[in-house]
Design a protein around this motif. Structure first.
Motif, short mmCIF file in Angstrom:
data_model
loop_
_atom_site.label_atom_id
_atom_site.label_comp_id
_atom_site.label_asym_id
_atom_site.label_seq_id
_atom_site.Cartn_x
_atom_site.Cartn_y
_atom_site.Cartn_z
N GLN A 215 1.03 -1.27 -0.14
CA GLN A 215 0.45 -0.18 -0.09
C GLN A 215 0.48 1.54 -0.33
O GLN A 215 1.74 0.95 0.90
CB GLN A 215 -0.93 0.07 1.54
N GLY A 216 0.59 2.36 -0.44
CA GLY A 216 1.40 3.38 -1.27
C GLY A 216 1.44 4.13 0.85
O GLY A 216 0.79 3.85 1.29
N VAL A 217 1.95 4.16 0.72
CA VAL A 217 2.75 6.03 1.89
C VAL A 217 0.74 6.89 2.12
O VAL A 217 0.48 7.36 1.30
CB VAL A 217 3.92 6.78 2.08
N ASP A 218 0.78 7.35 3.55
CA ASP A 218 0.14 7.78 3.60
C ASP A 218 0.26 9.01 2.79
O ASP A 218 1.29 9.98 2.59
CB ASP A 218 0.37 8.39 5.12
N LYS A 224 8.34 11.45 0.93
CA LYS A 224 9.58 10.72 0.85
C LYS A 224 9.54 9.34 -0.81
O LYS A 224 10.12 8.95 -0.98
CB LYS A 224 8.76 9.32 1.53
N CYS A 225 8.44 9.77 -1.53
CA CYS A 225 8.27 9.12 -3.01
C CYS A 225 9.36 9.65 -3.54
O CYS A 225 10.26 8.92 -4.08
CB CYS A 225 7.38 9.33 -3.42
N GLN A 226 9.44 10.96 -3.28
CA GLN A 226 10.75 11.57 -4.26
C GLN A 226 12.25 10.93 -3.27
O GLN A 226 12.84 11.13 -4.94
CB GLN A 226 10.57 13.49 -4.28
N ASP A 229 13.21 4.41 -4.59
CA ASP A 229 14.21 3.99 -5.89
C ASP A 229 12.60 3.10 -6.70
O ASP A 229 13.04 2.82 -7.29
CB ASP A 229 14.53 2.79 -5.38
N TYR A 230 11.23 3.07 -6.02
CA TYR A 230 10.51 2.08 -6.96
C TYR A 230 9.69 3.44 -7.33
O TYR A 230 7.75 3.10 -8.28
CB TYR A 230 9.48 1.49 -6.19
N SER A 231 9.54 5.06 -7.14
CA SER A 231 8.93 5.68 -8.08
C SER A 231 8.51 5.08 -8.78
O SER A 231 7.46 6.07 -9.64
CB SER A 231 9.40 7.09 -7.45
N GLU A 232 9.69 5.38 -10.13
CA GLU A 232 9.05 4.91 -11.62
C GLU A 232 8.06 4.07 -11.70
O GLU A 232 7.03 4.36 -12.57
CB GLU A 232 10.46 4.90 -12.23
N ASP A 235 2.84 1.95 -8.65
CA ASP A 235 1.60 2.33 -8.80
C ASP A 235 0.36 3.71 -8.31
O ASP A 235 -0.55 3.86 -8.54
CB ASP A 235 0.32 0.99 -8.64
N TRP A 236 0.81 2.93 -6.67
CA TRP A 236 0.38 4.31 -5.74
C TRP A 236 0.57 5.84 -6.33
O TRP A 236 -0.17 5.84 -7.16
CB TRP A 236 0.56 4.14 -4.38
N ARG A 237 1.74 5.38 -6.91
CA ARG A 237 2.20 7.32 -7.07
C ARG A 237 0.84 7.95 -8.59
O ARG A 237 1.11 9.28 -8.41
CB ARG A 237 3.54 7.18 -7.18
N ARG A 238 1.09 6.86 -9.57
CA ARG A 238 0.75 7.34 -10.41
C ARG A 238 -0.82 7.18 -10.35
O ARG A 238 -1.10 8.58 -10.92
CB ARG A 238 0.75 6.11 -11.53
S1 SF4 Z 1 6.50 5.83 -4.67
FE1 SF4 Z 1 5.64 4.21 -3.91
S2 SF4 Z 1 6.48 2.67 -2.98
FE2 SF4 Z 1 7.82 4.18 -2.99
S3 SF4 Z 1 7.07 5.46 -0.68
FE3 SF4 Z 1 5.59 6.25 -2.61
S4 SF4 Z 1 4.23 5.26 -1.69
FE4 SF4 Z 1 5.52 4.37 -1.08
#
Ligand code: SF4
Length: 254
Positions: A215-218, A224-226, A229-232, A235-238
């Motif tokens: 699950q994505g972050v609150d 934190k997303c910036q 390493d998985y930001s690209e 799915d949560w971010r997109r």
């Molecule tokens: S980019 Fe995705 S996996 Fe990375 S911190 Fe944000 S919500 Fe979590």
């Protein structure tokens, strides 16, 4: 005050050379064993190791401080140092609250006799037959324990905890200090509800057991997303980026 400074107020720190995984664990077990009489005498301990199971998963941690408060209750104090002189976000505080609740859960189980030697062997793959290194044995001897194998030490620990009569933890406190000035920024008294702690642990562990998706972050922690390493590929971010922008505050009237 740093954690090391506060630990040095009540303990001496000694280096114990180790030559196996069991030796390294033996030192932690010995630390805990030597703290049992201190707690029985009603005194304060710092950097107390805790081990145990929650929802079938082995957890380990270190409690910053345990002491008896003015009412005679056993109180856990967790010290969090902050680089900026402000209290953390709600999400960070919720995480810290959960951490100390887990400590209480594990500690209470330990003093109720739920910690068994086979937990270490089956969950951490440690061998009870492993002979302890000479320095570890000497260290144990100085603390008053004559042991040869890692299993001897585990038996001692479990027996000492079970018959210790140490009470469970009554009160959970987190102090947030500014690192540079050492000013206390605030104290949280944490409510402990075992059912909720177990439910939360079940939820988080379901991810590690492959039973649910990540699950994505609150939203308040989206910064934190910036750095992730998985930001690209997240799915949560997109999905968040595709959502219409939500503005807060009252609508302007013409
Ligand atoms: S980019 Fe995705 S996996 Fe990375 S911190 Fe944000 S919500 Fe979590």
């Amino acid at each position: 005050m740093t954690l090391l400074c506060s630990e040095l107020e009540v303990h001496d720190i000694v280096d114990v050379p180790t030559s196996s995984r069991e030796d390294a664990w033996a030192v932690r077990v010995l630390n805990l064993l030597t703290m049992i009489p201190v707690l029985q005498a009603g005194d304060c301990v710092r950097e107390l190791p805790v081990f145990g199971l929650i929802e079938g998963v082995f957890l380990t941690g270190v409690i910053d401080e345990l002491c008896y408060n003015i009412k005679g209750e056993l109180e856990l104090n967790e010290l969090k140092t902050r680089s900026r002189p402000v209290m953390p976000s709600e999400a960070q505080r919720r995480r810290d609250h959960f951490q100390v609740c887990l400590y209480k859960y594990i500690f209470d189980a330990m003093v109720q006799g739920c910690l068994k030697p086979d937990i270490f062997t089956s969950h951490v793959s440690l061998s009870p037959e492993q002979l302890l290194g000479s320095e570890v044995k000497q260290h144990a001897q100085k603390a008053g324990f004559t042991v040869s194998t890692f299993g001897d030490l585990l038996e001692l620990l479990c027996l000492n905890l079970t018959f210790s009569d140490i009470p469970h933890i009554d009160c959970l406190k987190i102090n947030y200090n500014h690192q540079e000035s050492n000013i206390l920024l605030g104290t949280d008294i944490v409510l402990y509800e075992e059912k909720k702690v177990r439910e939360k642990a079940q939820y988080y562990l379901a991810y590690w057991k492959g039973q649910r998706e990540a699950q994505g972050v609150d939203i308040e922690e989206a910064w934190k997303c910036q750095f992730c390493d998985y930001s690209e590929i997240c799915d949560w971010r997109r999905t968040r980026a595709e959502m219409p922008l939500q503005r807060s505050g009252p609508k302007k009237t013409k």
